[in-house]
Design a protein around this motif. Structure first.
Motif, PDB file in Angstrom:
ATOM      1  N   VAL A 221       0.855  -1.184   0.000  1.00 42.42           N
ATOM      2  CA  VAL A 221       0.000   0.000   0.000  1.00 42.42           C
ATOM      3  C   VAL A 221       0.891   1.234   0.000  1.00 42.42           C
ATOM      4  CG1 VAL A 221      -1.852   1.235   1.162  1.00 42.42           C
ATOM      5  CG2 VAL A 221      -1.751  -1.252   1.304  1.00 42.42           C
ATOM      6  N   ASP A 222       0.553   2.193  -0.861  1.00 40.12           N
ATOM      7  CA  ASP A 222       1.271   3.464  -0.924  1.00 40.12           C
ATOM      8  C   ASP A 222       0.487   4.499  -0.118  1.00 40.12           C
ATOM      9  OD1 ASP A 222       2.700   5.723  -1.471  1.00 40.12           O
ATOM     10  OD2 ASP A 222       2.459   5.647  -3.638  1.00 40.12           O
ATOM     11  N   LEU A 223       1.058   4.961   0.989  1.00 38.95           N
ATOM     12  CA  LEU A 223       0.357   5.921   1.844  1.00 38.95           C
ATOM     13  C   LEU A 223       0.124   7.255   1.146  1.00 38.95           C
ATOM     14  CD1 LEU A 223       1.928   5.420   5.407  1.00 38.95           C
ATOM     15  CD2 LEU A 223      -0.242   4.563   4.508  1.00 38.95           C
ATOM     16  N   SER A 224       1.010   7.634   0.239  1.00 38.82           N
ATOM     17  CA  SER A 224       0.819   8.911  -0.461  1.00 38.82           C
ATOM     18  C   SER A 224      -0.447   8.883  -1.316  1.00 38.82           C
ATOM     19  CB  SER A 224       2.047   9.224  -1.308  1.00 38.82           C
ATOM     20  OG  SER A 224       2.222   8.249  -2.334  1.00 38.82           O
ATOM     21  N   LEU A 225      -0.721   7.738  -1.941  1.00 38.48           N
ATOM     22  CA  LEU A 225      -1.944   7.612  -2.734  1.00 38.48           C
ATOM     23  C   LEU A 225      -3.179   7.633  -1.848  1.00 38.48           C
ATOM     24  CD1 LEU A 225      -0.895   4.929  -5.381  1.00 38.48           C
ATOM     25  CD2 LEU A 225      -0.938   7.425  -5.617  1.00 38.48           C
ATOM     26  N   LEU A 226      -3.081   7.004  -0.685  1.00 40.45           N
ATOM     27  CA  LEU A 226      -4.215   7.028   0.243  1.00 40.45           C
ATOM     28  C   LEU A 226      -4.472   8.440   0.750  1.00 40.45           C
ATOM     29  CD1 LEU A 226      -3.618   3.803   2.386  1.00 40.45           C
ATOM     30  CD2 LEU A 226      -4.987   4.081   0.324  1.00 40.45           C
ATOM     31  N   ALA A 227      -3.406   9.199   0.983  1.00 43.87           N
ATOM     32  CA  ALA A 227      -3.573  10.580   1.434  1.00 43.87           C
ATOM     33  C   ALA A 227      -4.271  11.416   0.366  1.00 43.87           C
ATOM     34  CB  ALA A 227      -2.218  11.178   1.788  1.00 43.87           C
ATOM     35  N   GLU A 228      -3.896  11.222  -0.904  1.00 42.90           N
ATOM     36  CA  GLU A 228      -4.549  11.953  -1.987  1.00 42.90           C
ATOM     37  C   GLU A 228      -6.017  11.550  -2.124  1.00 42.90           C
ATOM     38  OE1 GLU A 228      -2.321  11.275  -5.485  1.00 42.90           O
ATOM     39  OE2 GLU A 228      -0.524  12.349  -4.798  1.00 42.90           O
ATOM     40  N   GLU A 229      -6.298  10.246  -1.972  1.00 47.93           N
ATOM     41  CA  GLU A 229      -7.686   9.791  -2.088  1.00 47.93           C
ATOM     42  C   GLU A 229      -8.543  10.342  -0.957  1.00 47.93           C
ATOM     43  OE1 GLU A 229     -10.219   5.585  -2.377  1.00 47.93           O
ATOM     44  OE2 GLU A 229      -8.021   5.585  -2.463  1.00 47.93           O
ATOM     45  N   ALA A 230      -8.018  10.325   0.257  1.00 51.03           N
ATOM     46  CA  ALA A 230      -8.767  10.866   1.392  1.00 51.03           C
ATOM     47  C   ALA A 230      -8.987  12.368   1.239  1.00 51.03           C
ATOM     48  CB  ALA A 230      -8.030  10.564   2.697  1.00 51.03           C
ATOM     49  N   THR A 231      -7.986  13.060   0.706  1.00 53.95           N
ATOM     50  CA  THR A 231      -8.126  14.505   0.488  1.00 53.95           C
ATOM     51  C   THR A 231      -9.218  14.799  -0.527  1.00 53.95           C
ATOM     52  OG1 THR A 231      -5.784  14.853   1.015  1.00 53.95           O
ATOM     53  CG2 THR A 231      -6.908  16.587  -0.219  1.00 53.95           C
ATOM     54  N   GLU A 232      -9.255  14.062  -1.629  1.00 55.82           N
ATOM     55  CA  GLU A 232     -10.296  14.263  -2.634  1.00 55.82           C
ATOM     56  C   GLU A 232     -11.676  13.972  -2.070  1.00 55.82           C
ATOM     57  OE1 GLU A 232      -9.321  11.877  -5.956  1.00 55.82           O
ATOM     58  OE2 GLU A 232      -7.501  12.996  -6.493  1.00 55.82           O
ATOM     59  N   THR A 233     -11.779  12.971  -1.219  1.00 59.96           N
ATOM     60  CA  THR A 233     -13.075  12.618  -0.651  1.00 59.96           C
ATOM     61  C   THR A 233     -13.596  13.697   0.289  1.00 59.96           C
ATOM     62  OG1 THR A 233     -12.511  10.263  -0.783  1.00 59.96           O
ATOM     63  CG2 THR A 233     -14.310  10.871   0.696  1.00 59.96           C
ATOM     64  N   LEU A 234     -12.709  14.263   1.104  1.00 58.28           N
ATOM     65  CA  LEU A 234     -13.134  15.216   2.129  1.00 58.28           C
ATOM     66  C   LEU A 234     -12.959  16.670   1.697  1.00 58.28           C
ATOM     67  CD1 LEU A 234     -11.679  13.467   5.302  1.00 58.28           C
ATOM     68  CD2 LEU A 234     -14.045  13.492   4.507  1.00 58.28           C
ATOM     69  N   LEU A 235     -12.554  16.895   0.460  1.00 58.36           N
ATOM     70  CA  LEU A 235     -12.361  18.274  -0.002  1.00 58.36           C
ATOM     71  C   LEU A 235     -13.649  19.087   0.035  1.00 58.36           C
ATOM     72  CD1 LEU A 235     -10.319  20.288  -1.048  1.00 58.36           C
ATOM     73  CD2 LEU A 235     -10.797  19.505  -3.381  1.00 58.36           C
ATOM     74  N   PRO A 236     -14.799  18.541  -0.368  1.00 61.25           N
ATOM     75  CA  PRO A 236     -16.037  19.338  -0.255  1.00 61.25           C
ATOM     76  C   PRO A 236     -16.339  19.750   1.179  1.00 61.25           C
ATOM     77  CG  PRO A 236     -16.364  17.477  -1.727  1.00 61.25           C
ATOM     78  CD  PRO A 236     -15.039  17.267  -1.079  1.00 61.25           C
ATOM     79  N   LEU A 237     -16.111  18.857   2.140  1.00 65.59           N
ATOM     80  CA  LEU A 237     -16.336  19.209   3.543  1.00 65.59           C
ATOM     81  C   LEU A 237     -15.388  20.310   3.974  1.00 65.59           C
ATOM     82  CD1 LEU A 237     -17.573  18.705   6.355  1.00 65.59           C
ATOM     83  CD2 LEU A 237     -15.866  16.900   6.680  1.00 65.59           C
ATOM     84  N   ALA A 238     -14.126  20.224   3.558  1.00 60.97           N
ATOM     85  CA  ALA A 238     -13.152  21.249   3.920  1.00 60.97           C
ATOM     86  C   ALA A 238     -13.527  22.603   3.327  1.00 60.97           C
ATOM     87  CB  ALA A 238     -11.760  20.826   3.465  1.00 60.97           C
ATOM     88  N   GLU A 239     -13.932  22.620   2.057  1.00 60.93           N
ATOM     89  CA  GLU A 239     -14.328  23.880   1.427  1.00 60.93           C
ATOM     90  C   GLU A 239     -15.557  24.474   2.106  1.00 60.93           C
ATOM     91  OE1 GLU A 239     -14.872  22.758  -2.606  1.00 60.93           O
ATOM     92  OE2 GLU A 239     -12.723  22.867  -3.121  1.00 60.93           O
TER      93      GLU A 239
END
Length: 379
Positions: A221-239
Motif C-alpha cells: 500500500v502506498d500511503l501517499s496515494l491514500l492521502a490523496e484519495e482521502a483529500t479528494e473525498t473530504l475536499l467538499p467538507l473542507a471547502e
C-alpha cells in the motif's frame, strides 16, 4: 471451571522432593566413588603391583590379621549413610530456599485468579531467572489490568452512546403518538438523522473490532496515494468549512490492508478538518520515508491543546474540544480507530499539540521491502 479444560494428570513428586533426592543421590554417588578410590589406593599400598591390586590383595580384606581393610568396610558404610542423611536434609533445605521465589509467584497467580488484578509480586533481590520471571509477571499483570479497565470503559461508553439515539428515537415516537398534529415530515427527518448516527456508530464499532482482531489480508500500500484519495473525498467538507488542505510528500509503501489504512487516513483528515479554526483553518498532510519506516503526518490549526488532553484523545468516545460544526460531530471513535489500525499494522501513533494551536498526528508504519520485477513474475 470455565475456559480450556484442564489436563488430568496423576499426582507426581514435588519439585522440591525431586531436587532433594537428586542432591542426596549425587552426594552418595560422589561419596561411593571417593571411598572406592580410597579403597583401591589403600589396597594398592599393600600390593607389590604398581597397577591394579591383585586377587591376593582383595582376599586379604577378610584376613583378621589385616585390621585396616576390615575396619575400612564398616567405616565406609557409615560414611555413605551419613552422606545420604546429610544430602536429604541439606537438599531439602536448599531446595526450599531455591524454590521460595517460585512458590511466591505461584501464590500470586492464585491470588490474581481469585481477586483483583492490582496485586504485584515485586520480588526483591538481584536479577536472576526467578527475578526476571517475577518482573515479567508483574508487567503482564499491569498490561492486563490496563486492558481490562480500557475494555470496561469502552463497554460503558459504547452502551451510553448506543442508548442515546435509541432514547431520542423513543422520545420522538412518543411525541408523535401523543400529538396527532405533529409534523410527519419533520419527524421522519429527525428520525433519519438519529438513525444515521446510530448506523455510523455501529459501523465504527465493527471496524474497531475488526482491526483489533487483525482479521484482514495484507498487500503493498502506498500511503501517499491514500492521502490523496482521502483529500479528494473530504475536499467538499473542507471547502464548506473554510479549511484549506495541503498535501505533499514522497511515495511511502507499507504492507497492510488498503481499506483499513484508507480508513485510518480518512479519519485523521476528517478529525483535522472538524477540529479547526472557525475560519481560515488549514490542514497539512505529508508522507515521508525514514529508516525502515514510512511516516504519515497530519497537522491542523485550531485551539491550543494541553498535553493532558492530547493524551486522552485516542481513547474511545473522547472528542476533545468542540467542533466548529455540530453536524459533523462524529461518534468519538475516529482517533481510537486510528490507534487500533496503527497497532494492527505494527506501527506507532504519536499525538503532539502544536505551539500555535491545533494538533500534529504522526503515524509510523514498517516500510515494505523494495519491489522487484521478480515479484511481478511470481504474482
Amino acid at each position: 471451571m470455565t475456559g480450556e479444560r484442564c489436563v488430568d494428570r496423576r499426582q507426581g513428586l514435588s519439585v522440591r522432593l525431586k531436587f532433594t533426592l537428586s542432591y542426596a543421590g549425587f552426594l552418595v554417588i560422589a561419596g561411593a566413588l571417593l571411598l572406592a578410590a580410597a579403597w583401591v589406593f589403600l589396597l594398592r599400598g599393600r600390593s607389590n603391583s604398581l597397577d591394579v591390586p591383585d586377587r591376593s590383595d582383595f582376599l586379604r580384606v577378610f584376613d583378621p590379621s589385616n585390621f585396616g581393610p576390615v575396619v575400612f568396610v564398616p567405616a565406609g558404610i557409615l560414611a555413605l549413610a551419613f552422606l545420604l542423611v546429610f544430602g536429604l536434609v541439606g537438599g531439602w533445605i536448599l531446595a526450599g530456599r531455591m524454590l521460595a521465589p517460585l512458590i511466591r509467584i505461584t501464590d500470586a497467580t492464585r491470588r490474581v485468579a481469585n481477586g483483583p488484578l492490582s496485586y504485584r509480586i515485586r520480588l526483591a533481590g538481584r536479577r536472576d531467572e526467578f527475578r526476571e520471571l517475577a518482573d515479567s509477571f508483574d508487567t503482564m499483570l499491569a498490561q492486563l489490568e490496563a486492558h481490562v479497565a480500557e475494555q470496561q470503559r469502552f463497554a460503558a461508553n459504547a452502551s451510553h452512546e448506543l442508548r442515546t439515539p435509541l432514547a431520542v428515537t423513543q422520545a420522538l415516537l412518543d411525541v408523535a403518538r401523543n400529538d396527532p398534529h405533529y409534523d410527519t415530515g419533520e419527524l421522519v427527518e429527525r428520525l433519519r438523522v438519529v438513525n444515521t448516527r446510530a448506523i455510523d456508530l455501529t459501523e465504527a464499532l465493527l471496524l474497531l473490532s475488526r482491526a483489533n482482531q487483525q482479521s484482514f489480508s495484507r498487500e503493498r500500500v502506498d500511503l501517499s496515494l491514500l492521502a490523496e484519495e482521502a483529500t479528494e473525498t473530504l475536499l467538499p467538507l473542507a471547502e464548506k468549512q473554510g479549511v484549506t488542505i495541503e498535501t505533499s510528500g514522497d511515495v511511502g509503501t507499507t504492507i497492510g490492508s488498503p481499506a483499513l489504512l484508507l480508513q485510518m487516513t480518512t479519519n485523521l483528515l476528517h478529525n483535522a478538518i472538524g477540529h479547526n479554526l472557525p475560519e481560515k483553518g488549514a490542514v497539512w498532510v505529508n508522507t515521508s520515508v525514514r529508516s525502515h519506516t514510512v511516516v504519515l503526518t497530519v497537522e491542523n490549526t485550531g485551539e491550543k491543546l494541553t498535553p493532558q488532553l492530547v493524551s486522552t484523545l485516542t481513547e474511545p468516545f473522547q472528542r476533545g474540544t468542540e467542533r466548529i460544526h455540530s453536524s459533523h460531530a462524529g461518534v468519538g471513535l475516529g482517533l481510537a480507530i486510528v490507534k487500533t489500525i496503527t497497532q494492527a499494522h505494527d506501527g506507532t501513533l504519536t499525538l503532539t499539540p502544536r505551539p500555535a494551536g491545533g494538533l500534529r498526528v504522526t503515524v509510523q508504519l514498517p516500510a515494505a521491502a523494495a519491489h522487484t520485477p521478480a515479484d511481478d513474475d511470481r504474482a
